[in-house]
Write a protein that holds these residues in place. Structure first.
Motif, mmCIF file in Angstrom:
data_model
loop_
_atom_site.group_PDB
_atom_site.id
_atom_site.type_symbol
_atom_site.label_atom_id
_atom_site.label_comp_id
_atom_site.label_asym_id
_atom_site.label_seq_id
_atom_site.Cartn_x
_atom_site.Cartn_y
_atom_site.Cartn_z
ATOM 1 N N PRO A 57 7.765 20.302 -9.504
ATOM 2 C CA PRO A 57 6.918 19.306 -10.499
ATOM 3 C C PRO A 57 8.021 18.644 -11.330
ATOM 4 O O PRO A 57 8.011 17.650 -11.761
ATOM 5 N N GLN A 58 9.075 19.605 -11.600
ATOM 6 C CA GLN A 58 10.198 18.965 -12.581
ATOM 7 C C GLN A 58 11.159 17.950 -11.606
ATOM 8 O O GLN A 58 11.637 16.933 -12.086
ATOM 9 N N GLU A 59 11.092 18.068 -10.445
ATOM 10 C CA GLU A 59 12.008 17.479 -9.365
ATOM 11 C C GLU A 59 11.358 16.161 -9.486
ATOM 12 O O GLU A 59 11.867 15.059 -9.292
ATOM 13 N N ASN A 60 9.809 16.254 -9.263
ATOM 14 C CA ASN A 60 9.346 14.805 -9.315
ATOM 15 C C ASN A 60 9.431 13.996 -10.485
ATOM 16 O O ASN A 60 9.904 12.641 -10.329
ATOM 17 N N MET A 61 9.691 14.470 -11.508
ATOM 18 C CA MET A 61 9.879 13.743 -12.739
ATOM 19 C C MET A 61 11.206 13.286 -12.704
ATOM 20 O O MET A 61 11.738 12.229 -13.124
ATOM 21 N N ASP A 62 12.373 14.368 -12.582
ATOM 22 C CA ASP A 62 13.916 14.150 -12.548
ATOM 23 C C ASP A 62 14.288 13.285 -11.785
ATOM 24 O O ASP A 62 15.196 12.335 -11.863
ATOM 25 N N ALA A 63 13.807 12.943 -10.482
ATOM 26 C CA ALA A 63 14.024 12.063 -9.519
ATOM 27 C C ALA A 63 14.066 10.612 -9.888
ATOM 28 O O ALA A 63 14.722 9.503 -9.911
ATOM 29 N N PHE A 64 12.780 10.382 -10.664
ATOM 30 C CA PHE A 64 12.502 8.951 -11.118
ATOM 31 C C PHE A 64 13.605 8.460 -12.374
ATOM 32 O O PHE A 64 14.114 7.525 -12.175
ATOM 33 N N ALA A 65 14.192 9.385 -12.943
ATOM 34 C CA ALA A 65 15.181 9.322 -13.756
ATOM 35 C C ALA A 65 16.519 8.992 -13.045
ATOM 36 O O ALA A 65 17.650 8.320 -13.757
ATOM 37 N N GLN A 66 16.592 9.264 -11.862
ATOM 38 C CA GLN A 66 17.980 9.046 -11.117
ATOM 39 C C GLN A 66 18.056 7.531 -10.806
ATOM 40 O O GLN A 66 19.356 7.225 -10.668
ATOM 41 N N LEU A 67 16.991 6.924 -10.919
ATOM 42 C CA LEU A 67 16.844 5.438 -10.533
ATOM 43 C C LEU A 67 17.148 4.712 -11.856
ATOM 44 O O LEU A 67 16.224 4.749 -12.614
ATOM 45 N N GLN A 68 18.292 3.993 -11.645
ATOM 46 C CA GLN A 68 18.629 2.962 -12.961
ATOM 47 C C GLN A 68 18.315 1.718 -12.965
ATOM 48 O O GLN A 68 18.368 1.092 -11.873
ATOM 49 N N PHE A 69 17.770 0.922 -13.903
ATOM 50 C CA PHE A 69 17.209 -0.231 -13.956
ATOM 51 C C PHE A 69 18.412 -1.358 -14.028
ATOM 52 O O PHE A 69 19.363 -0.927 -14.506
ATOM 53 N N ALA A 70 18.387 -2.281 -13.343
ATOM 54 C CA ALA A 70 19.353 -3.328 -13.617
ATOM 55 C C ALA A 70 18.822 -4.731 -14.297
ATOM 56 O O ALA A 70 18.594 -5.713 -13.266
ATOM 57 N N PRO A 71 18.568 -4.624 -15.337
ATOM 58 C CA PRO A 71 17.853 -5.839 -16.049
ATOM 59 C C PRO A 71 18.737 -7.052 -16.343
ATOM 60 O O PRO A 71 19.712 -7.000 -16.384
#
Length: 425
Positions: free
Chosen positions: A44-58
């Motif tokens: 469950p924590q990995e599910n959330m943490d993985a999203f944070a590894q993807l960084q926006f390029a606005p």
């Protein structure tokens, strides 16, 4: 501004705040049944943490004044690519799944209803005409046909078959004890928890105590089983084969989704047996702990089968930015579970609507900042993706699923019969 500054604003600004309020509102054992996954609770924590590894390029300029967030899932138009994932026994609020269905309808999206739900499919489908019914492979084929016929008669638009739950039965911190029935001994045992959560207890006393049954598994000639009775039936049902999935799809006859796919070879087999959609999901971490995050599995699966069937993602979505990331990696939409349960526990139907509004606002902000006019414009180019981010499970080089080598290497399935533990896994 309120004349009573110590009174809490009913609107919450993040899903994390909804979770904090739910923790304050619910008895500890009820909250514990929702919060964690199996074993160490790593997935469950990995599910959330993985999203944070993807960084926006606005972008800094050239943003679009209007954005289209709408899409369709299995032919059903929805206002945004966020769907209610089916979760069992939503007795954290007296209105349970009906409140969630109303909230989803109010925000123009699909309600996924678990066969282990606390409310009957007829009531839920009446509250939201775009209800998808979820079915586990449990009981006899005749029983499953009966359940599908009932869901179809109630107006369910699609069937979701879930086959990934649950191979793990333990939690390192201990599973919360949940009564099988709310009888006098159970009331006495849980009285201390009710005393420390008087608002929640009063709410249930006014509505009537939950019976903790599974009404959607009720046979023609008997009462609805308790949740644990239904769980026991599942444990005594031999797990399905791909031929069984094909049979289920044929018997349903309408739009059909297979939920719980994390491997490329499984996704291809799902196409072969005729499914219309799959959900890339690790069951929110309630299956095999240390399974990779769903978002890490999504891209390779979408590349393999996304031109043949619809691909959705389930697991770890807490923000609208997470939705944008899933769409960029090939998802048609996301399915949310704990996020809306926090809303339900925090403020009932209004709380679920609050969560859906937050996800919409966050998604719109991401589409705006990335310079798009529609969610269809989202792509990997909008993000900084760490090297080695994606998990290519079951990629080419693995033995064919039906080969002798594959069968020799396949992990052992759990025994067909196991003692029923009266805890929520």
């Amino acid at each position: 501004m309120s004349l009573w500054p110590w009174k809490r604003n009913p609107w919450f600004e993040t899903v994390a705040e909804a979770q904090r309020r739910t923790k304050r509102n619910l008895p500890p054992s009820v909250y514990a049944a929702l919060v964690a996954g199996s074993e160490r609770g790593r997935t469950p924590q990995e599910n959330m943490d993985a999203f944070a590894q993807l960084q926006f390029a606005p972008h800094v300029a050239g943003h679009q004044p209007e954005r289209d967030l709408s899409t369709t899932v299995l032919g059903v138009p929805i206002s945004m690519p966020v769907v209610i994932s089916p979760t069992g026994v939503q007795a954290i609020h007296p209105d349970g799944e009906v409140a969630v269905a109303r909230a989803a309808a109010a925000r123009g999206t699909i309600m996924g209803l678990s066969s282990f739900a606390s409310k009957p499919v007829e009531e839920v489908a009446a509250a939201n005409e775009n209800t998808f019914f979820q079915l586990y492979w449990t009981g006899s084929r005749d029983a499953m046909v009966q359940r599908m016929e009932r869901a179809r008669a109630a107006g369910a638009k699609a069937l979701i078959a879930t086959t990934d739950w649950s191979f793990s039965v333990g939690r390192d911190w201990g599973s919360p004890a949940i009564p099988e029935r709310m009888n006098l001994p159970a009331l006495v045992k849980f009285a201390p928890e009710g005393i420390i959560r008087p608002k929640w207890t009063l709410q249930w006393l006014r509505a009537g105590l939950p019976d903790l049954s599974a009404p959607n598994l009720k046979p023609h000639d008997g009462p609805a089983p308790t949740f644990f009775g239904a769980y026991g039936e599942w444990m005594q049902t031999p797990p399905p084969s791909w031929e069984d999935i094909a049979w289920l799809r044929q018997e349903w006859g309408g739009p059909f989704m297979l939920k719980g796919v994390t491997r490329i070879d499984d996704a291809k087999r799902a196409v072969d047996v005729g499914v219309d959609a799959i959900s890339v999901s690790n069951h929110g971490g309630n299956n095999l702990d240390t399974t990779p995050a769903s978002i890490r599995c999504l891209g390779p699966i979408a590349e393999a089968v996304g031109d043949q069937i619809e691909v959705l993602l389930d697991g770890g979505v807490r923000r609208g930015g997470d939705v944008a990331k899933a769409l960029a990696f090939g998802a048609r939409a996301v399915m949310i579970g704990r996020a809306y349960l926090w809303g339900l526990g925090a403020n009932g139907q209004t709380g679920v609507e609050n969560v859906l509004d937050l996800l919409r606002m966050g998604l719109d902000s991401a589409v705006l900042g990335l310079g798009h006019s529609s969610i269809s414009g989202l792509s990997r180019d909008d993000f900084l993706v760490p090297e080695g981010f994606e998990a290519r499970l079951g990629d080419s080089g693995d033995p064919a699923p039906d080969s002798g080598e594959a069968k020799r290497r396949a992990p052992r399935r759990p025994a067909a019969k196991r003692p029923v533990e009266k805890t929520v896994q």
